[in-house]
Motif scaffolding. Structure first.
Motif, PDB file in Angstrom:
ATOM      1  N   GLY A  62      48.392  49.030  39.384  1.00 16.13           N
ATOM      2  CA  GLY A  62      48.149  50.245  40.353  1.00 16.13           C
ATOM      3  C   GLY A  62      47.248  49.569  41.429  1.00 16.13           C
ATOM      4  N   ASN A  63      47.579  50.172  42.677  1.00 16.79           N
ATOM      5  CA  ASN A  63      46.826  49.528  43.782  1.00 16.79           C
ATOM      6  C   ASN A  63      46.787  50.415  44.914  1.00 16.79           C
ATOM      7  N   ILE A  64      45.656  50.807  45.610  1.00 19.80           N
ATOM      8  CA  ILE A  64      45.512  51.581  46.562  1.00 19.80           C
ATOM      9  C   ILE A  64      46.839  51.383  47.827  1.00 19.80           C
ATOM     10  N   ALA A  91      38.254  35.968  48.041  1.00 18.63           N
ATOM     11  CA  ALA A  91      36.916  36.108  47.611  1.00 18.63           C
ATOM     12  C   ALA A  91      36.833  37.045  46.359  1.00 18.63           C
ATOM     13  N   ALA A  92      38.076  37.705  46.140  1.00 16.19           N
ATOM     14  CA  ALA A  92      38.471  38.418  45.140  1.00 16.19           C
ATOM     15  C   ALA A  92      38.923  37.638  43.973  1.00 16.19           C
ATOM     16  N   GLY A 133      45.344  34.055  38.910  1.00 15.84           N
ATOM     17  CA  GLY A 133      43.899  33.256  39.154  1.00 15.84           C
ATOM     18  C   GLY A 133      42.883  34.233  38.616  1.00 15.84           C
ATOM     19  N   GLY A 134      43.032  35.064  37.755  1.00 22.87           N
ATOM     20  CA  GLY A 134      41.961  36.058  37.328  1.00 22.87           C
ATOM     21  C   GLY A 134      41.988  37.219  38.013  1.00 22.87           C
ATOM     22  N   LEU A 135      42.531  37.551  39.075  1.00 22.37           N
ATOM     23  CA  LEU A 135      42.412  38.740  39.840  1.00 22.37           C
ATOM     24  C   LEU A 135      42.888  39.854  39.025  1.00 22.37           C
ATOM     25  N   ARG A 136      42.271  40.762  39.010  1.00 24.15           N
ATOM     26  CA  ARG A 136      42.558  42.275  38.487  1.00 24.15           C
ATOM     27  C   ARG A 136      42.278  43.285  39.327  1.00 24.15           C
ATOM     28  N   MET A 137      43.427  43.895  39.326  1.00 22.10           N
ATOM     29  CA  MET A 137      43.342  45.163  40.418  1.00 22.10           C
ATOM     30  C   MET A 137      42.933  46.588  39.715  1.00 22.10           C
TER      31      MET A 137
END
Length: 253
Positions: free
Chosen positions: A156-158, A214-215, A249-253
């Motif tokens: 899910g993402n805005i 940065a995220a 890369g470890g990003l989670r939304m």
């Protein structure tokens, strides 16, 4: 499954991630059937694969059209004699908010066309291509491998109601098909990439890139070569089935 001398179909093979994965498989000795709507881009990718010594052919096909998909896969089977793998990479982005309200008034909303066009390519196209490839593989009796390209957005993402829904769908298809097709020796896997450095991200404003980086906990964008390496792992690991590799890369939304 070994890559050398096996035939892999890659949708969206004209550019970007599709091209990078095609060239990587070409380096490993694969034979490539590249599907896209952009004939000129396909020709470029075919040329790059040929430079690696691989046999590659292009197929212009609208993957949302059932008859066209049936014809394309029948032609691939005729041209190469077999199909051993499929990478469902073709995708469409048409981002937008579900609704827009300003000063207490509804001033905009995601159109049905904006929703349906993304569903048609990302979800229905994946279904049609897999159905045709799986049918050919099952009849061949030699097994095979299918890889769906999902996205970190599947959570899910805005601004991505349509895209996120389809990427969640293709992820669930990995599990369903992994269970259904195992009886035919066909494995199904998926890759859910985060933000990858492509021609599209290269056109973004520097400040937008900085926010993205940065995220990401590892502090950079993913590389297309890393996507290709992940694809190779899924193809070659015969115990990998019904699962998604989170390549973000470890990003989670």
């Amino acid at each position: 499954m070994q890559i050398k001398d096996n035939v892999f179909v890659i949708t969206g093979g004209g550019r970007g991630l599709g091209r990078a994965m095609a060239v990587h498989l070409a380096e490993q000795g694969a034979k490539l059937a590249l599907v896209d709507l952009d004939g000129a881009a396909l020709d470029e990718t075919v040329g790059l694969c040929a430079e690696k010594g691989a046999e590659a052919r292009s197929y212009i096909c609208n993957i949302t059209d059932e008859a066209k998909v049936e014809q394309a896969f029948a032609q691939i089977k005729q041209d190469f004699g077999q199909i051993n793998g499929l990478v469902n990479n073709a995708g469409l982005l048409r981002d937008g908010m579900l609704i827009k309200v300003k000063d207490g008034e509804l001033v905009g909303k995601m159109s049905l066309d904006q929703w349906q066009s993304v569903v048609d390519v990302n979800q229905t196209g994946t279904f049609l291509c897999t159905r045709e490839a799986a049918g050919i593989m099952a009849v061949q009796g030699q097994g095979g491998v299918i890889v769906n390209i999902s996205s970190v957005a599947k959570a899910g993402n805005i601004g991505q109601t349509n895209y996120a829904a389809t990427k969640a769908a293709v992820a669930s298809m990995v599990v369903t098909w992994g269970r259904e097709l195992a009886r035919h020796g066909i494995r199904v896997g998926g890759i859910a990439p985060g933000v990858i450095s492509t021609d599209m991200t290269a056109q973004m404003k520097p400040e937008a890139i900085e926010r993205l980086v940065a995220a990401v906990p590892v502090g950079r964008l993913g590389e297309m070569s890393e996507m290709a390496h992940t694809l190779q792992y899924i193809i070659e690991n015969d115990f990998f089935n019904g699962r998604i590799v989170e390549m973000d890369g470890g990003l989670r939304m």
